[in-house]
Design a protein around this motif. Structure first.
Motif, mmCIF file in Angstrom:
data_model
loop_
_atom_site.group_PDB
_atom_site.id
_atom_site.type_symbol
_atom_site.label_atom_id
_atom_site.label_comp_id
_atom_site.label_asym_id
_atom_site.label_seq_id
_atom_site.Cartn_x
_atom_site.Cartn_y
_atom_site.Cartn_z
ATOM 1 N N ASN A 1 -2.477 7.948 -3.788
ATOM 2 C CA ASN A 1 -3.742 7.387 -3.298
ATOM 3 C C ASN A 1 -3.910 7.698 -1.822
ATOM 4 O O ASN A 1 -2.970 7.609 -1.044
ATOM 5 C CB ASN A 1 -3.755 5.866 -3.496
ATOM 6 C CG ASN A 1 -4.140 5.492 -4.907
ATOM 7 O OD1 ASN A 1 -5.313 5.437 -5.235
ATOM 8 N ND2 ASN A 1 -3.131 5.260 -5.742
ATOM 9 N N ARG A 2 -5.128 8.028 -1.416
ATOM 10 C CA ARG A 2 -5.348 8.382 -0.021
ATOM 11 C C ARG A 2 -6.469 7.566 0.629
ATOM 12 O O ARG A 2 -6.636 7.573 1.820
ATOM 13 C CB ARG A 2 -5.711 9.885 0.093
ATOM 14 C CG ARG A 2 -4.534 10.818 -0.136
ATOM 15 C CD ARG A 2 -3.481 10.655 0.953
ATOM 16 N NE ARG A 2 -2.277 11.424 0.670
ATOM 17 C CZ ARG A 2 -1.204 10.934 0.070
ATOM 18 N NH1 ARG A 2 -1.178 9.682 -0.343
ATOM 19 N NH2 ARG A 2 -0.138 11.692 -0.124
ATOM 20 N N HIS A 3 -7.280 6.877 -0.172
ATOM 21 C CA HIS A 3 -8.427 6.169 0.388
ATOM 22 C C HIS A 3 -7.972 4.860 1.014
ATOM 23 O O HIS A 3 -7.583 3.918 0.310
ATOM 24 C CB HIS A 3 -9.459 5.915 -0.719
ATOM 25 C CG HIS A 3 -10.755 5.376 -0.209
ATOM 26 N ND1 HIS A 3 -10.876 4.089 0.249
ATOM 27 C CD2 HIS A 3 -11.976 5.946 -0.087
ATOM 28 C CE1 HIS A 3 -12.135 3.886 0.636
ATOM 29 N NE2 HIS A 3 -12.816 4.999 0.445
ATOM 30 N N TYR A 4 -7.994 4.764 2.355
ATOM 31 C CA TYR A 4 -7.440 3.615 3.062
ATOM 32 C C TYR A 4 -8.080 2.306 2.610
ATOM 33 O O TYR A 4 -7.397 1.310 2.383
ATOM 34 C CB TYR A 4 -7.627 3.800 4.576
ATOM 35 C CG TYR A 4 -7.167 2.608 5.363
ATOM 36 C CD1 TYR A 4 -5.804 2.390 5.608
ATOM 37 C CD2 TYR A 4 -8.080 1.672 5.850
ATOM 38 C CE1 TYR A 4 -5.376 1.281 6.311
ATOM 39 C CE2 TYR A 4 -7.653 0.549 6.549
ATOM 40 C CZ TYR A 4 -6.306 0.370 6.770
ATOM 41 O OH TYR A 4 -5.886 -0.735 7.459
ATOM 42 N N GLY B 1 0.809 -1.221 0.000
ATOM 43 C CA GLY B 1 0.000 0.000 0.000
ATOM 44 C C GLY B 1 0.836 1.262 0.000
ATOM 45 O O GLY B 1 0.430 2.279 -0.569
ATOM 46 N N GLU B 2 2.041 1.177 0.588
ATOM 47 C CA GLU B 2 2.886 2.361 0.698
ATOM 48 C C GLU B 2 3.197 2.967 -0.672
ATOM 49 O O GLU B 2 3.211 4.176 -0.850
ATOM 50 C CB GLU B 2 4.194 1.962 1.390
ATOM 51 C CG GLU B 2 5.042 3.142 1.787
ATOM 52 C CD GLU B 2 6.320 2.688 2.464
ATOM 53 O OE1 GLU B 2 6.622 3.220 3.535
ATOM 54 O OE2 GLU B 2 7.018 1.800 1.931
ATOM 55 N N MET C 1 0.261 4.873 -1.838
ATOM 56 C CA MET C 1 0.146 6.152 -1.142
ATOM 57 C C MET C 1 1.155 7.140 -1.692
ATOM 58 O O MET C 1 0.841 8.315 -1.893
ATOM 59 C CB MET C 1 0.337 5.954 0.365
ATOM 60 C CG MET C 1 -0.909 5.376 1.024
ATOM 61 S SD MET C 1 -0.593 4.641 2.634
ATOM 62 C CE MET C 1 -0.143 6.045 3.592
ATOM 63 N N ILE D 1 -6.825 1.229 -0.772
ATOM 64 C CA ILE D 1 -5.421 0.824 -0.716
ATOM 65 C C ILE D 1 -5.312 -0.575 -0.130
ATOM 66 O O ILE D 1 -4.609 -1.446 -0.649
ATOM 67 C CB ILE D 1 -4.602 1.851 0.111
ATOM 68 C CG1 ILE D 1 -4.502 3.172 -0.671
ATOM 69 C CG2 ILE D 1 -3.212 1.311 0.425
ATOM 70 C CD1 ILE D 1 -3.904 4.316 0.117
ATOM 71 N N THR E 1 1.466 -0.229 -8.707
ATOM 72 C CA THR E 1 1.184 1.064 -9.355
ATOM 73 C C THR E 1 1.099 0.922 -10.879
ATOM 74 O O THR E 1 1.044 1.919 -11.588
ATOM 75 C CB THR E 1 2.299 2.098 -9.043
ATOM 76 O OG1 THR E 1 3.550 1.549 -9.456
ATOM 77 C CG2 THR E 1 2.330 2.439 -7.568
#
Lengths: 258, 226
Positions: A121-124, A113-114, A117, A127, A168
């Motif tokens: 991307n910001r939506h937990y 997920g890192e 981010m 992710i 990604t």
């Protein structure tokens, strides 16, 4: 056939003291193509990978990268933040040792997920969902999403690194001996995984390997390096089955038949 | 008649740098034209260069001189001179090759090996073709590494024929097969010819050769020819 290259290098030269690491190397890579760079240790193949990916500078020569908007970038003239951004999104780098890329104090899901981010991307929820999906794609039990990488085997760590790299959807991935140091059974699984992911996602790859069987399995084209020079290049099966250069003939004839 | 494959003055020699640069000439002045729907069998004694010629036609071996023109998407492409990327595309769409031995990929099932070669990746078509070649369903999910020689060859044939290439190169397609399975392969070759596929093959079995080949191209060992 008029399709433009994704990455092109001309006249790359680099010396470490008196030792030539790269001698006037040209390279081209087209979208979706896998190029293997082979040669024994010290032949300059990892140096070439580091120069092409902008991680190291050559003494002379130029490397161009074409972005998705078809703009050309001189990899070695790019501002550092732009190059870092490229490595976080459109490019990926798979290291021989997954610990060089993974964060060992962050969970498996966090490692995948890192990169999302970092790419903005910001939506937990999304992710985490993407991380779980990618763990499944690299055949890691999604139930282990919250486990720490130190509890993983070597083969699992390598697959986690691949998930982290591909999440990604990069167009270009550099791989440095991705199957080196793994048991053969683990290697076979990883090779099959890389082969199918690269074909399905149409990723271009520059693959450094000393293993000719890995090159044959994965690569469309092959470059043979010796003492920093590209001594032969061409279709993978043609170079391996009908090698022209003395050094390639030596490499091919030195492989043990299992 | 449409020429699908045309070879002009092909030369091939091997230079063995590890043997002091020893030079072994194998092919000299080879000319060949194969039309749609035609099957040409390469004949000649063992070691004469039949396999070398067949591999050169696939660009697996590099030609030293001459042209190998392949009708690819309506144009004649010289794969002896084409860049590697063109050869990859010609092989994907136009030029199929069935080698004598299957190069197995670890972990990939027989069914997937065949389906991956199908233009639409159809598992159903792959399964149907494997059945036709008498590979039972229970083997489809297994990687062919443990299969018998004949079973591996039939998986290889299924992979070669499913692509629907307009030109097929066949290296001993029935060598490890019993008579019943050889008959199936002969029927598949005959059907391919009827569809207009141009075929060049090596068939050691004289009966098989007589049943599928329209013409022979004699490949003579160069020492004898000289």
């Amino acid at each position: 056939m008029t399709e433009e290259t994704l990455l092109s290098a001309r006249g790359l030269s680099l010396h470490f003291g008196k030792v030539p690491a790269l001698v006037n190397v040209d390279a081209d890579l087209w979208p979706g193509e896998v190029l293997a760079v082979v040669g024994e240790s010290g032949s300059g193949k990892t140096t070439l990978l580091n120069v092409l990916s902008g991680r190291m500078r050559a003494d002379s020569g130029v490397t161009w990268y074409r972005d998705p908007q078809s703009r050309l970038h001189d990899v070695h003239a790019m501002p550092a933040p732009a190059l870092r951004a490229l490595h976080r999104s459109d490019w990926g780098f798979v290291h021989q040792n997954p610990r060089d890329n993974l964060r060992m104090s962050v969970s498996a899901g966090g490692n995948v997920g890192e990169r999302l981010m970092a790419a903005g991307n910001r939506h937990y929820g999304n992710i985490r969902e993407a991380a779980i999906d990618w763990l499944a794609q690299v055949e890691i039990d999604p139930a282990r999403v919250d486990d720490m990488p130190r509890t993983f085997s070597g083969g699992m760590l390598q697959r986690l690194q691949i998930a982290r790299t591909l999440v990604t959807h990069p167009r270009l991935v550099f791989m440095d001996e991705p199957t080196g140091g793994l048991d053969v059974s683990v290697q076979a699984r990883l090779l099959d995984l890389i082969r199918s992911l690269v074909a399905r996602l149409n990723i271009a790859v520059v693959l450094v390997t000393h293993d000719l069987a890995v090159a044959r399995l994965l690569a469309h084209r092959i470059m043979v390096m010796q003492r920093g020079e590209v001594v032969e290049t061409g279709l993978t099966d043609q170079v391996l089955d009908d090698p022209q250069h003395a050094y390639t003939q030596l490499l091919v004839s030195s492989v043990l038949q299992a | 008649m449409i020429p699908m494959l045309q070879v002009d003055s092909l030369e091939k020699q091997f230079t063995l740098h590890l043997r002091g640069g020893l030079s072994l000439p194998v092919l000299h002045g080879v000319n060949l034209t194969v039309h749609a729907g035609e099957c040409v069998a390469l004949s000649g004694p063992s070691g004469a260069g039949k396999s070398t010629l067949l591999r050169s036609l696939y660009a697996n071996y590099r030609a030293d001189a001459g042209r190998i023109l392949i009708r690819h998407e309506g144009e004649m492409v010289d794969i002896a001179a084409a860049p590697p990327r063109t050869v990859v595309q010609v092989r994907a769409k136009t030029l199929g090759y069935v080698s004598q031995f299957l190069r197995v990929v670890p972990r990939v099932s027989a069914l997937d090996i065949v389906a991956e070669a199908a233009p639409d990746r159809s598992q159903e078509k792959a399964a149907a073709l494997l059945h036709r070649l008498n590979i039972p369903t229970r083997l489809h999910a297994l990687p062919p590494a443990t299969f018998s020689g004949g079973e591996q060859q039939r998986v290889n044939l299924a992979r070669g024929f499913i692509g629907g290439h307009p030109i097929l190169l066949l290296d001993e397609p029935t060598a490890s097969l019993d008579a019943a399975n050889a008959d199936i392969v002969i029927a598949m070759i005959t059907e391919a010819k009827a569809r207009g596929v141009a075929i060049v093959g090596i068939f050691h079995d004289a009966e098989v050769r007589n049943r599928v080949a329209d013409r022979l191209l004699h490949v003579a060992p160069l020492q004898d020819a000289a």
